[in-house]
Design an enzyme around this catalytic site. Structure first.
Site, short mmCIF file in Angstrom:
data_model
loop_
_atom_site.label_atom_id
_atom_site.label_comp_id
_atom_site.label_asym_id
_atom_site.label_seq_id
_atom_site.Cartn_x
_atom_site.Cartn_y
_atom_site.Cartn_z
N ILE A 245 0.90 -1.15 0.00
CA ILE A 245 0.00 0.00 0.00
C ILE A 245 0.93 1.20 0.00
O ILE A 245 1.48 1.57 1.04
CB ILE A 245 -0.93 0.02 1.22
CG1 ILE A 245 -1.79 -1.25 1.27
CG2 ILE A 245 -1.84 1.25 1.19
CD1 ILE A 245 -2.71 -1.34 2.48
N PRO A 246 1.18 1.81 -1.16
CA PRO A 246 2.32 2.73 -1.32
C PRO A 246 2.11 4.13 -0.75
O PRO A 246 2.07 5.12 -1.48
CB PRO A 246 2.52 2.75 -2.83
CG PRO A 246 1.14 2.55 -3.38
CD PRO A 246 0.46 1.60 -2.44
N CYS A 247 2.04 4.20 0.57
CA CYS A 247 1.87 5.51 1.21
C CYS A 247 3.09 6.40 1.02
O CYS A 247 3.01 7.63 1.18
CB CYS A 247 1.56 5.35 2.70
SG CYS A 247 2.80 4.44 3.63
N HIS A 248 4.23 5.81 0.64
CA HIS A 248 5.43 6.61 0.40
C HIS A 248 5.28 7.52 -0.82
O HIS A 248 6.04 8.47 -0.98
CB HIS A 248 6.66 5.71 0.23
CG HIS A 248 6.55 4.72 -0.88
ND1 HIS A 248 5.92 3.50 -0.74
CD2 HIS A 248 6.98 4.76 -2.18
CE1 HIS A 248 5.97 2.84 -1.88
NE2 HIS A 248 6.61 3.59 -2.78
#
Length: 281
Positions: A245-248
């Site tokens: 889950i690419p919160c970056h």
């Protein structure tokens, strides 16, 4: 220390030095000397990791480049659909699917659930991974001081689950997650606990293609809550599954990367690495 982790630590230190001295444009020799390895060895390690030179890598994490990427990602849904038409794209929405626990399962804190966990090396340092038969329920980047914290966090969230260390079970997941070719793989399911709002935010994050970035405001707009930017920021920070889950990929509107739950330096490494690989393809 594992070789992959050792290399990442050298690379992370190099990125930190390059960013701090960007105006002086340090030479390859200067950077190699800073991380205490030979120039030839550093060039090989960095190029194998990033696919580009340190100088080119820096371009992908500058405010000017990132602001341009923000403008490109004004409509996340449209961007994901367009990226999906490209044979070169790797959109995580095509690789990962989210399943939320039921309200009853949430209240029972994982009763009857078997969770297996392990610690593994990745291109971005060591990580903690926890899986169930229904999917990955936790992933976090760790260092020596935070390894136990992640296990404690998992035990609190899934209080009544049967939690067991088993790296033989988790290792194949790590190989799949960091596989060079995700198109040939079936979706990796995720099993998460979250409110309806958090789930909307996490699902929106899956629409950010590899190599792209967006802002908290754009996420808020995409889920139909344009005034909930602060709540979006909180939900992004509560992401239980790092990387997948690419919160970056969520940054500040000024093109500044900002903080990251697993370290601002790692966020630079992640975004620069993804941009470099995406653009080189």
């Amino acid at each position: 220390m594992d070789q992959q982790t050792y290399n990442y630590e050298k690379i992370a230190k190099a990125i930190e030095f390059i960013v701090a001295n960007a105006k002086e444009q340090p030479s390859l020799f200067d950077v190699a000397e800073e991380v205490n390895i030979s120039q030839f060895h550093f060039q090989r390690v960095f190029s194998e990791w990033a696919g580009v030179s340190p100088k080119k890598f820096l371009q992908y994490i500058t405010a000017g480049y990132l602001k341009e990427k923000i403008r490109e990602s004004a409509n996340l849904t449209e961007l994901a659909e367009l990226a999906g038409l490209s044979s070169q794209s790797r959109v995580y929405d095509h690789f990962t699917s989210i399943e939320a626990v039921t309200p009853q399962e949430f209240r029972s804190s994982g009763k009857g659930l078997a969770i297996r966990y392990g610690y593994h090396e990745t291109p971005f340092g060591n990580c903690f991974l926890a899986v169930t038969e229904r999917g990955i329920c936790a992933m976090a980047f760790v260092d020596a001081d935070s390894k136990e914290d992640q296990l404690i966090r998992l035990a609190k969230k899934w209080h009544y689950a049967e939690i067991t260390a088993d790296q033989e079970v988790t290792a194949p997941y790590i190989r799949r997650i960091f596989s060079a070719d995700k198109k040939s793989l079936e979706k990796l399911p995720l099993l998460v606990q979250g409110t309806n709002f958090q789930l909307k935010v996490w699902e929106a994050l899956l629409n950010i293609p590899n190599g792209a970035v967006t802002t908290y405001q754009q996420i808020a707009n995409s889920i139909g809550h344009p005034g909930a930017v602060r709540a979006v920021g909180t939900a992004v920070g509560d992401n239980p599954v790092a990387y997948l889950i690419p919160c970056h990929r969520v940054i500040r509107k000024e093109g500044i990367l900002g903080e990251y739950r697993w370290g601002s330096l790692r966020k630079k490494a992640l975004i620069g690495w993804e941009a470099a690989h995406h653009n080189e393809e």
